[in-house]
Write an enzyme that holds these catalytic residues in place. Structure first.
Site, PDB file in Angstrom:
ATOM      1  N   ARG A  93       0.831  -1.281   0.225  1.00 14.10           N
ATOM      2  CA  ARG A  93      -0.070  -0.170   0.107  1.00 14.10           C
ATOM      3  C   ARG A  93       0.796   1.356  -0.026  1.00 14.10           C
ATOM      4  O   ARG A  93       0.509   2.319  -0.328  1.00 14.10           O
ATOM      5  CB  ARG A  93      -0.909   0.246   1.214  1.00 14.10           C
ATOM      6  N   HIS A 127      -1.781  -5.264  -4.380  1.00 14.17           N
ATOM      7  CA  HIS A 127      -2.633  -4.012  -4.129  1.00 14.17           C
ATOM      8  C   HIS A 127      -2.955  -3.387  -5.263  1.00 14.17           C
ATOM      9  O   HIS A 127      -3.824  -2.781  -5.499  1.00 14.17           O
ATOM     10  CB  HIS A 127      -2.095  -3.349  -2.796  1.00 14.17           C
ATOM     11  N   LYS A 190     -15.483   6.038  -0.886  1.00 12.89           N
ATOM     12  CA  LYS A 190     -14.810   6.084   0.382  1.00 12.89           C
ATOM     13  C   LYS A 190     -13.780   7.196   0.572  1.00 12.89           C
ATOM     14  O   LYS A 190     -13.238   7.777  -0.424  1.00 12.89           O
ATOM     15  CB  LYS A 190     -14.324   4.842   0.546  1.00 12.89           C
ATOM     16  N   SER A 221      -8.013  -3.029   9.235  1.00 10.08           N
ATOM     17  CA  SER A 221      -8.701  -2.825  10.243  1.00 10.08           C
ATOM     18  C   SER A 221     -10.097  -3.294  10.196  1.00 10.08           C
ATOM     19  O   SER A 221     -10.953  -3.563  11.358  1.00 10.08           O
ATOM     20  CB  SER A 221      -8.832  -1.302  10.629  1.00 10.08           C
TER      21      SER A 221
HETATM   22  C1  R5P Z   1      -7.449  -0.098   0.307  1.00  9.33           C
HETATM   23  O1  R5P Z   1      -6.995   0.612  -0.892  1.00  9.33           O
HETATM   24  C2  R5P Z   1      -7.391  -1.379   0.261  1.00  9.33           C
HETATM   25  O2  R5P Z   1      -7.957  -1.876  -0.751  1.00  9.33           O
HETATM   26  C3  R5P Z   1      -8.354  -1.783   1.261  1.00  9.33           C
HETATM   27  O3  R5P Z   1      -9.708  -1.241   0.958  1.00  9.33           O
HETATM   28  C4  R5P Z   1      -7.986  -1.339   2.709  1.00  9.33           C
HETATM   29  O4  R5P Z   1      -6.352  -1.858   2.748  1.00  9.33           O
HETATM   30  C5  R5P Z   1      -8.892  -1.907   3.950  1.00  9.33           C
HETATM   31  O5  R5P Z   1      -8.527  -1.287   5.038  1.00  9.33           O
HETATM   32  P1  R5P Z   1      -9.169  -1.432   6.348  1.00  9.33           P
HETATM   33  O6  R5P Z   1      -9.781  -2.557   6.353  1.00  9.33           O
HETATM   34  O7  R5P Z   1      -8.260  -0.844   7.217  1.00  9.33           O
HETATM   35  O8  R5P Z   1     -10.292  -0.316   6.047  1.00  9.33           O
END
Ligand code: R5P
Length: 311
Positions: A93, A127, A190, A221
């Site tokens: 990421r 990713h 989002k 998370s």
């Molecule tokens: C972000 O771009 C990824 O694709 C996931 O949506 C993200 O890493 C999810 O993170 P969390 O579960 O902390 O919201």
């Protein structure tokens, strides 16, 4: 060829070995009192085509060091070719500068893996696909999609489903699956006010009366999926499930998923699921060993890997 495992996800390594009807090469990975890592390979690997299996999941830095040190040992033991099999590539990421004076850690990790001795990389659902280009060695990025499609077909049959991307970055992935399943697509708009926190702004697309299936590469998370599930149900979704490739599930993510209105989280075992995750009635795990094992077999035999996804 030889298969060798570090410690991040031994059950997956064993399952890959079972798929290939092989056994793992005997080796030892241990940590000294001062947290330095030591590796010893207990069999001859001279001239061998070696596949080292290690996800760089939590604890990310220790697991990364295990992989680097194992490859150094293999190179010095005269392995002919080393493939780093990294079912979950951590640091992915951090693939761009998000601000002034910040690193591109995904590129640094790619450099470290090459310098330690990898001749090729095999990974799953990076990713961002362009991270393949961070490596100047051949890199196969497998898609978890086909494993999920089979499960979705079995679970949802002929129900009206809408594939949902939980953020704009995942639209390509969700659209590809929606096309294969003849399903509609919706997108969650989002916003991340700060790292580790997410907010849903809007839902783009019609979800009323539909069974929604969110698709993501990572659940960390759990905030993204929990918030998106609430927003989708507010808009009239009948049920909301999520399919993710990498169940990072840090901190109290399992509890957050349990408390959320999400009906089910289905994740693969690229990262070894925690005891909490395995106990949860909302979480189900799909095995990745057949896909990874088949890709390893094809690489060893110099056969096409992309053919695995021709359907
Ligand atoms: C972000 O771009 C990824 O694709 C996931 O949506 C993200 O890493 C999810 O993170 P969390 O579960 O902390 O919201």
């Amino acid at each position: 060829m030889k298969l060798i495992s570090c410690n991040a996800n031994r059950p997956l390594s064993e399952a890959i070995a079972d798929y290939l009807d092989m056994r793992l090469t005997r080796s030892e990975v241990k940590t000294f009192a001062d947290q330095e890592i030591f590796v010893r390979i207990d069999e001859n690997v001279r001239g061998e085509d070696v596949f080292v299996i290690q996800s760089t999941s939590y604890p990310a830095n220790d697991n990364l060091m295990q992989l680097l040190i194992m490859m150094d040992a293999l190179r010095r033991a005269s392995a002919r070719r080393i493939t780093a099999v990294i079912p979950y590539f951590g640091y992915a990421r951090q693939d761009r500068k998000t601000d002034g004076r910040t690193p591109i850690s995904a590129k640094l990790v790619a450099n470290l893996i090459s310098s330690a001795g990898a001749d090729r990389v095999l990974t799953v659902d990076l990713h961002a696909g362009q991270i393949q280009g961070f490596f100047d060695i051949p890199t196969d990025n497998l898609f978890g999609g086909p494993v999920m499609i089979d499960d979705i077909k079995e679970r949802f049959g002929k129900d009206k489903i809408v594939m949902v991307s939980p953020d704009v970055g995942g639209v390509v992935r969700a659209r590809a699956l929606a096309n294969k399943l003849n399903a509609d697509l919706a997108i969650v708009d989002k916003r991340r006010p700060e790292a580790g926190k997410s907010e849903v702004m809007n839902i783009i697309g019609e979800v009323k009366g539909a069974r929604c299936i969110m698709l993501d590469d990572i659940c960390d998370s759990g905030g993204t999926l929990a918030n998106a599930a609430a927003a989708l149900k507010e808009q009239g979704a009948v049920s909301v499930s999520a399919y993710v490739t990498h169940g990072v599930l840090s901190g109290n993510a399992v509890q957050r998923i349990e408390k959320s209105v999400l009906d089910e989280l289905v994740m693969t075992d690229t990262i070894q699921p925690s005891a909490d995750a395995l106990k949860s009635k909302k979480i189900r795990v799909l095995p990745m060993a057949p896909l990874l094992g088949e890709a390893i077999r094809r690489i060893a035999n110099e056969e096409s890997v992309s053919k695995l996804f021709d359907r």
